[in-house]
Design an enzyme around this catalytic site. Structure first.
Site, mmCIF file in Angstrom:
data_model
loop_
_atom_site.group_PDB
_atom_site.id
_atom_site.type_symbol
_atom_site.label_atom_id
_atom_site.label_comp_id
_atom_site.label_asym_id
_atom_site.label_seq_id
_atom_site.Cartn_x
_atom_site.Cartn_y
_atom_site.Cartn_z
ATOM 1 N N TRP A 128 0.862 -1.191 0.000
ATOM 2 C CA TRP A 128 0.000 0.000 0.000
ATOM 3 C C TRP A 128 0.901 1.245 0.000
ATOM 4 O O TRP A 128 1.865 1.318 0.773
ATOM 5 C CB TRP A 128 -0.894 -0.034 1.252
ATOM 6 N N ASP A 209 -1.784 -6.636 8.578
ATOM 7 C CA ASP A 209 -2.683 -5.555 8.163
ATOM 8 C C ASP A 209 -3.910 -6.198 7.529
ATOM 9 O O ASP A 209 -3.800 -6.861 6.489
ATOM 10 C CB ASP A 209 -1.942 -4.649 7.154
ATOM 11 N N LYS A 244 -13.841 -0.488 4.943
ATOM 12 C CA LYS A 244 -14.374 -1.120 3.730
ATOM 13 C C LYS A 244 -15.497 -2.093 4.074
ATOM 14 O O LYS A 244 -16.559 -2.035 3.465
ATOM 15 C CB LYS A 244 -13.270 -1.869 2.984
HETATM 16 C C1 LMR Z 1 -6.471 2.557 -0.997
HETATM 17 O O1 LMR Z 1 -5.432 1.896 -0.951
HETATM 18 O O2 LMR Z 1 -6.888 3.074 -2.038
HETATM 19 C C2 LMR Z 1 -7.276 2.767 0.235
HETATM 20 O O3 LMR Z 1 -6.720 2.092 1.294
HETATM 21 C C3 LMR Z 1 -7.554 4.197 0.501
HETATM 22 C C4 LMR Z 1 -6.351 4.931 1.005
HETATM 23 O O4 LMR Z 1 -6.454 5.518 2.081
HETATM 24 O O5 LMR Z 1 -5.320 4.929 0.350
#
Ligand code: LMR
Length: 394
Positions: A128, A209, A244
């Site tokens: 992420w 996570d 989510k």
């Molecule tokens: C994403 O990865 O798009 C989501 O988790 C929203 C974010 O906060 O980045």
């Protein structure tokens, strides 16, 4: 003082949505952030959440402080949701959960907790886009282990294991429980077993996570890896999100759970974590937690939630197939079938930066610059335009 500041770069995910809003193209599509959208392109409040809100409005008697851990009932319900009701860490009194301001808030306080006993966290490559920033801000050094094989659109499990074998005992290793963000590629049960055994053997601390529980294969199925890990290792941290699966995005509700080797050690870790909270934001927001605990305390609302979650999960999975079929129908010869083998909201399209730019500039289709798409924003009404546009830039 402020004159020393420089404009920071736009956030790779949220910055995209800002740009999207100001785009006037009529058929524009935002495949950027991981936000579930229904077939009309809306992100509605879940019916179970609406019912819980009505119940809270009628029954809430006070808004006094709850303390740094947040609501005890929410924390108990989240522990059960994550671990199952009869997990050994619950029976052995080795888990403590606290409410956190969203999954990001949980990761940040976990990072600060880790920083009190270690200085390095390993994250998957890719991960992420915000992990690096959150953990760096918490004072940690962030290293990466291989995860996704871009060439073969598969998991690089051998590379991952080779790298994890080199992780020093006192380091932390972040793992995505399910619906890996950004690749959509998850570990199989056998692979979880191997990672758990390695973690036990080496002694590194897993940080799990779990931001998409229920979006992969189901609530129980998606927590398989984290439950196995908790069965195997002495200590770990779980950072969870209700953004989510309860569609509570803006309410900022998630949790941070710590597990240690016995009840007394877990109490100490918990106390240190509460100090981290106290000096950060003092106490978590309560509204989202109140809704989640209301739903999970009622059999009827829980059933309704399971149904709504199933609709979201199955719609996304259906869109994966529709996307692949429609690309084929538009004459795209490249094999995109890997998209149907992945879980959750995300996949990498695996297209070039220039093609991503063209999709945005010419067609108003917004994709994160890693080529990550949120499949959850595709619908029968936009898939044709999307696939025609992709076919054109390819
Ligand atoms: C994403 O990865 O798009 C989501 O988790 C929203 C974010 O906060 O980045």
């Amino acid at each position: 003082m402020f004159s020393q500041l420089q404009q920071p770069p736009a956030d790779p995910i949220l910055g995209l949505s800002i740009k999207f809003k100001s785009d006037n193209k009529p058929n524009k599509i935002d495949l950027g952030p991981g936000i579930y959208k229904d077939e009309h392109g809306e992100t509605p409040v879940l019916a179970c959440v609406k019912a819980a809100e009505q119940f809270r409005t009628a029954n809430e008697t006070s808004k006094t402080y709850l303390g740094s851990a947040g609501s005890a009932l929410f924390n108990e319900k989240m522990t059960q949701l994550l671990m199952g009701e009869d997990h050994k860490v619950i029976n052995e009194n080795r888990i403590r959960t606290i409410s956190a301001p969203g999954g990001t808030g949980a990761l940040r306080i976990a990072g600060e907790l880790i920083n009190k006993c270690s200085n390095t966290i390993w994250v998957s490559n890719p991960t992420w886009a915000n992990h690096q920033g959150v953990f760096t801000a918490a004072g940690l050094k962030v290293k990466t282990y291989p995860y996704y094989d871009y060439q073969n659109k598969n998991l690089d499990f051998d590379g991952m294991m080779e790298a994890l074998k080199q992780v020093p005992k006192d380091d932390a290793v972040l793992l995505h429980a399910c619906c890996h963000n950004p690749s959509g590629m998850d570990l199989s049960r056998e692979q979880w077993q191997q990672v758990a055994e390695l973690s036990k053997e080496i002694g590194f601390t897993p940080i799990i996570d779990i931001a998409y529980q229920g979006f992969g294969n189901g609530l129980e199925e998606d927590s398989y890896g984290l439950r196995l890990m908790a069965d195997t290792v002495e200590q770990m941290i779980v950072c969870s999100s209700c953004s989510k699966n309860f569609a509570l995005y803006r309410e900022r509700i998630g949790a941070c759970s710590v597990i240690a080797k016995d009840a007394a050690s877990t109490d100490i870790v918990h106390a240190v974590l509460l100090r981290v909270v106290r000096v950060n934001y003092s106490m978590p927001p309560a509204h989202g937690a109140a809704l989640v605990e209301t739903i999970l305390s009622s059999d009827e609302l829980t059933q309704e939630w399971h149904g709504e979650l199933q609709v979201m999960r199955e719609r996304i999975s259906g869109m994966r197939h529709l996307l692949v079929d429609t690309l084929k129908a538009k004459g795209v010869s490249r094999d995109f079938s890997f998209i149907t083998r992945q879980n959750g909201m995300f996949s990498f399209l695996g297209i070039e930066p220039a093609q991503i730019e063209r999709l945005q500039d010419e067609f108003g289709i917004y994709i994160v610059n890693s080529s990550r798409i949120s499949v959850a924003a595709i619908s029968p009404s936009n898939v044709d335009y999307l696939c025609q546009s992709i076919a054109t830039v390819l």
